[in-house]
Design a protein around this motif. Structure first.
Motif, PDB file in Angstrom:
ATOM      1  N   GLY A 243       1.543  -2.569  -7.390  1.00 18.32           N
ATOM      2  CA  GLY A 243       1.136  -3.389  -8.527  1.00 18.32           C
ATOM      3  C   GLY A 243       1.042  -2.639  -9.837  1.00 18.32           C
ATOM      4  O   GLY A 243       1.325  -3.188 -10.888  1.00 18.32           O
ATOM      5  N   SER A 244       0.666  -1.366  -9.794  1.00 15.37           N
ATOM      6  CA  SER A 244       0.511  -0.616 -11.037  1.00 15.37           C
ATOM      7  C   SER A 244       1.845  -0.447 -11.766  1.00 15.37           C
ATOM      8  O   SER A 244       1.892  -0.474 -12.981  1.00 15.37           O
ATOM      9  CB  SER A 244      -0.124   0.743 -10.766  1.00 15.37           C
ATOM     10  OG  SER A 244       0.665   1.491  -9.871  1.00 15.37           O
ATOM     11  N   GLU A 245       2.934  -0.277 -11.020  1.00 15.47           N
ATOM     12  CA  GLU A 245       4.252  -0.136 -11.638  1.00 15.47           C
ATOM     13  C   GLU A 245       4.952  -1.475 -11.803  1.00 15.47           C
ATOM     14  O   GLU A 245       5.888  -1.589 -12.571  1.00 15.47           O
ATOM     15  CB  GLU A 245       5.152   0.801 -10.815  1.00 15.47           C
ATOM     16  CG  GLU A 245       4.811   2.256 -10.942  1.00 15.47           C
ATOM     17  CD  GLU A 245       3.778   2.695  -9.911  1.00 15.47           C
ATOM     18  OE1 GLU A 245       3.520   1.936  -8.961  1.00 15.47           O
ATOM     19  OE2 GLU A 245       3.213   3.783 -10.075  1.00 15.47           O
ATOM     20  N   GLU A 246       4.554  -2.464 -11.035  1.00 11.82           N
ATOM     21  CA  GLU A 246       5.117  -3.814 -11.050  1.00 11.82           C
ATOM     22  C   GLU A 246       6.560  -3.879 -10.553  1.00 11.82           C
ATOM     23  O   GLU A 246       7.206  -4.897 -10.686  1.00 11.82           O
ATOM     24  CB  GLU A 246       5.002  -4.448 -12.437  1.00 11.82           C
ATOM     25  CG  GLU A 246       3.578  -4.651 -12.890  1.00 11.82           C
ATOM     26  CD  GLU A 246       3.473  -5.352 -14.225  1.00 11.82           C
ATOM     27  OE1 GLU A 246       4.292  -6.246 -14.484  1.00 11.82           O
ATOM     28  OE2 GLU A 246       2.572  -4.994 -14.993  1.00 11.82           O
TER      29      GLU A 246
ATOM     30  N   VAL B 204       9.129   7.508  -8.370  1.00 15.50           N
ATOM     31  CA  VAL B 204       9.078   7.327  -6.916  1.00 15.50           C
ATOM     32  C   VAL B 204      10.215   8.090  -6.243  1.00 15.50           C
ATOM     33  O   VAL B 204      10.034   8.702  -5.188  1.00 15.50           O
ATOM     34  CB  VAL B 204       9.145   5.826  -6.553  1.00 15.50           C
ATOM     35  CG1 VAL B 204       9.245   5.631  -5.057  1.00 15.50           C
ATOM     36  CG2 VAL B 204       7.938   5.082  -7.107  1.00 15.50           C
ATOM     37  N   MET B 205      11.387   8.104  -6.850  1.00 14.18           N
ATOM     38  CA  MET B 205      12.558   8.751  -6.261  1.00 14.18           C
ATOM     39  C   MET B 205      12.394  10.272  -6.217  1.00 14.18           C
ATOM     40  O   MET B 205      12.858  10.915  -5.283  1.00 14.18           O
ATOM     41  CB  MET B 205      13.828   8.347  -7.037  1.00 14.18           C
ATOM     42  CG  MET B 205      14.145   6.866  -6.893  1.00 14.18           C
ATOM     43  SD  MET B 205      15.355   6.244  -8.094  1.00 14.18           S
ATOM     44  CE  MET B 205      16.876   6.952  -7.467  1.00 14.18           C
ATOM     45  N   ARG B 206      11.804  10.857  -7.235  1.00 11.92           N
ATOM     46  CA  ARG B 206      11.370  12.251  -7.328  1.00 11.92           C
ATOM     47  C   ARG B 206      12.435  13.335  -7.311  1.00 11.92           C
ATOM     48  O   ARG B 206      12.289  14.341  -7.961  1.00 11.92           O
ATOM     49  CB  ARG B 206      10.377  12.584  -6.231  1.00 11.92           C
ATOM     50  CG  ARG B 206       9.106  11.888  -6.364  1.00 11.92           C
ATOM     51  CD  ARG B 206       8.100  12.485  -5.441  1.00 11.92           C
ATOM     52  NE  ARG B 206       7.005  11.554  -5.374  1.00 11.92           N
ATOM     53  CZ  ARG B 206       6.302  11.344  -4.313  1.00 11.92           C
ATOM     54  NH1 ARG B 206       6.538  12.010  -3.229  1.00 11.92           N
ATOM     55  NH2 ARG B 206       5.332  10.485  -4.339  1.00 11.92           N
ATOM     56  N   TYR B 207      13.463  13.227  -6.476  1.00 10.67           N
ATOM     57  CA  TYR B 207      14.396  14.342  -6.271  1.00 10.67           C
ATOM     58  C   TYR B 207      15.808  13.974  -6.708  1.00 10.67           C
ATOM     59  O   TYR B 207      16.286  12.866  -6.475  1.00 10.67           O
ATOM     60  CB  TYR B 207      14.415  14.770  -4.808  1.00 10.67           C
ATOM     61  CG  TYR B 207      13.066  15.260  -4.325  1.00 10.67           C
ATOM     62  CD1 TYR B 207      12.607  16.521  -4.681  1.00 10.67           C
ATOM     63  CD2 TYR B 207      12.254  14.452  -3.548  1.00 10.67           C
ATOM     64  CE1 TYR B 207      11.359  16.967  -4.264  1.00 10.67           C
ATOM     65  CE2 TYR B 207      11.007  14.884  -3.124  1.00 10.67           C
ATOM     66  CZ  TYR B 207      10.563  16.149  -3.492  1.00 10.67           C
ATOM     67  OH  TYR B 207       9.337  16.582  -3.092  1.00 10.67           O
ATOM     68  N   SER B 208      16.496  14.941  -7.290  1.00  9.91           N
ATOM     69  CA  SER B 208      17.868  14.761  -7.722  1.00  9.91           C
ATOM     70  C   SER B 208      18.731  14.338  -6.533  1.00  9.91           C
ATOM     71  O   SER B 208      18.626  14.898  -5.450  1.00  9.91           O
ATOM     72  CB  SER B 208      18.398  16.071  -8.306  1.00  9.91           C
ATOM     73  OG  SER B 208      19.720  15.918  -8.760  1.00  9.91           O
TER      74      SER B 208
ATOM     75  N   VAL C  98       0.851  -1.185   0.000  1.00  5.81           N
ATOM     76  CA  VAL C  98       0.000   0.000   0.000  1.00  5.81           C
ATOM     77  C   VAL C  98       0.890   1.240   0.000  1.00  5.81           C
ATOM     78  O   VAL C  98       1.819   1.355   0.802  1.00  5.81           O
ATOM     79  CB  VAL C  98      -0.926   0.012   1.242  1.00  5.81           C
ATOM     80  CG1 VAL C  98      -1.750   1.279   1.284  1.00  5.81           C
ATOM     81  CG2 VAL C  98      -1.817  -1.220   1.252  1.00  5.81           C
ATOM     82  N   CYS C  99       0.592   2.135  -0.903  1.00  5.57           N
ATOM     83  CA  CYS C  99       1.337   3.393  -0.982  1.00  5.57           C
ATOM     84  C   CYS C  99       0.980   4.257   0.220  1.00  5.57           C
ATOM     85  O   CYS C  99      -0.200   4.440   0.529  1.00  5.57           O
ATOM     86  CB  CYS C  99       0.965   4.107  -2.271  1.00  5.57           C
ATOM     87  SG  CYS C  99       1.842   5.631  -2.555  1.00  5.57           S
ATOM     88  N   PRO C 100       1.964   4.800   0.930  1.00  7.07           N
ATOM     89  CA  PRO C 100       1.657   5.656   2.075  1.00  7.07           C
ATOM     90  C   PRO C 100       0.989   6.961   1.630  1.00  7.07           C
ATOM     91  O   PRO C 100       1.161   7.382   0.484  1.00  7.07           O
ATOM     92  CB  PRO C 100       3.030   5.925   2.704  1.00  7.07           C
ATOM     93  CG  PRO C 100       4.017   5.630   1.653  1.00  7.07           C
ATOM     94  CD  PRO C 100       3.402   4.656   0.709  1.00  7.07           C
ATOM     95  N   PRO C 101       0.235   7.598   2.527  1.00  8.62           N
ATOM     96  CA  PRO C 101      -0.414   8.867   2.175  1.00  8.62           C
ATOM     97  C   PRO C 101       0.614   9.883   1.668  1.00  8.62           C
ATOM     98  O   PRO C 101       1.721   9.970   2.193  1.00  8.62           O
ATOM     99  CB  PRO C 101      -1.032   9.339   3.493  1.00  8.62           C
ATOM    100  CG  PRO C 101      -1.083   8.127   4.364  1.00  8.62           C
ATOM    101  CD  PRO C 101       0.006   7.213   3.909  1.00  8.62           C
ATOM    102  N   ASP C 102       0.242  10.610   0.651  1.00  7.94           N
ATOM    103  CA  ASP C 102       1.114  11.626   0.048  1.00  7.94           C
ATOM    104  C   ASP C 102       2.427  11.036  -0.442  1.00  7.94           C
ATOM    105  O   ASP C 102       3.420  11.744  -0.570  1.00  7.94           O
ATOM    106  CB  ASP C 102       1.391  12.774   1.026  1.00  7.94           C
ATOM    107  CG  ASP C 102       0.122  13.487   1.450  1.00  7.94           C
ATOM    108  OD1 ASP C 102      -0.784  13.617   0.601  1.00  7.94           O
ATOM    109  OD2 ASP C 102       0.038  13.896   2.615  1.00  7.94           O
ATOM    110  N   SER C 103       2.447   9.724  -0.664  1.00  7.85           N
ATOM    111  CA  SER C 103       3.654   9.031  -1.134  1.00  7.85           C
ATOM    112  C   SER C 103       4.866   9.339  -0.271  1.00  7.85           C
ATOM    113  O   SER C 103       5.972   9.501  -0.763  1.00  7.85           O
ATOM    114  CB  SER C 103       3.928   9.364  -2.597  1.00  7.85           C
ATOM    115  OG  SER C 103       2.874   8.913  -3.403  1.00  7.85           O
ATOM    116  N   ALA C 104       4.653   9.431   1.031  1.00 11.04           N
ATOM    117  CA  ALA C 104       5.745   9.668   1.984  1.00 11.04           C
ATOM    118  C   ALA C 104       6.363   8.317   2.338  1.00 11.04           C
ATOM    119  O   ALA C 104       6.067   7.720   3.358  1.00 11.04           O
ATOM    120  CB  ALA C 104       5.216  10.369   3.232  1.00 11.04           C
TER     121      ALA C 104
END
Length: 177
Positions: free
Chosen positions: A67-70, A138-142, A51-57
């Motif tokens: 599952g969507s990204e596998e 998912v990584m989002r930041y440099s 389960v993805c945490p709220p706000d992808s934290a």
């Protein structure tokens, strides 16, 4: 003439049987691939959240499978506050390994391993793979470092054709403009 028709019919039947057999082999290969991923995670003592945490934290050091990204991923450290977007050029350093008990490892992490790092474009799979692109989302930041398991369907062409999942340690940085 009837003999040729019979031979033609026999050839078609053999082709149909071969096609069915290869599709079964592929499904068995995918099942074996999933077993290999599960065994690797278990062998390393990782518990995977689905389960993805709220706000992808995402929690540092926690493994996730969405599952969507596998892909399976774990953020090791978060980089700067420079956000990554589609179209950005990224410098990528990585270590690639198989999921075997005695893995085959290729390192492209330092300048000793590879003097010039790979430069890819976020959102393009021309010189990358879909699994990496999903990981960059998912990584989002440099400067973020993450571990990713990329199943063969989301991997580079060699992994796709041989149905082999890979574990990557990834570091990506946005190219300054």
């Amino acid at each position: 003439m009837k003999r040729i028709q019979k031979l033609w019919l026999l050839a078609c039947a053999l082709c149909a049987l071969t096609a069915c057999e290869s599709s079964q082999n592929y499904s068995k290969q995918l099942e074996s691939e999933q077993n290999k991923i599960d065994a690797w995670l278990q062998r390393n003592g990782y518990v995977v959240q689905t389960v993805c945490p709220p706000d992808s934290a995402f929690v540092i050091g926690q493994w996730y499978h969405l599952g969507s990204e596998e892909i399976y991923f774990c953020i090791d450290s978060i980089g700067s506050n420079v956000r990554i977007h589609n179209g950005d050029e990224l410098i990528v350093r990585y270590v690639e390994s198989t999921l075997d008990e005695l893995p085959i490892v290729h390192s492209y992490w330092t300048t000793l391993d590879k003097p010039n790092p790979d430069i890819i474009t976020k959102g393009s799979t021309i010189n990358s793979c879909e699994g990496w692109d999903n990981a960059f989302d998912v990584m989002r930041y440099s400067g973020t470092i993450a571990q990713v398991i990329v199943p063969s369907k989301k991997g580079f062409s060699a992994a796709t054709s041989s149905v082999v999942p890979y574990h990557y340690k990834l570091l990506m940085r946005k190219v300054a403009k």
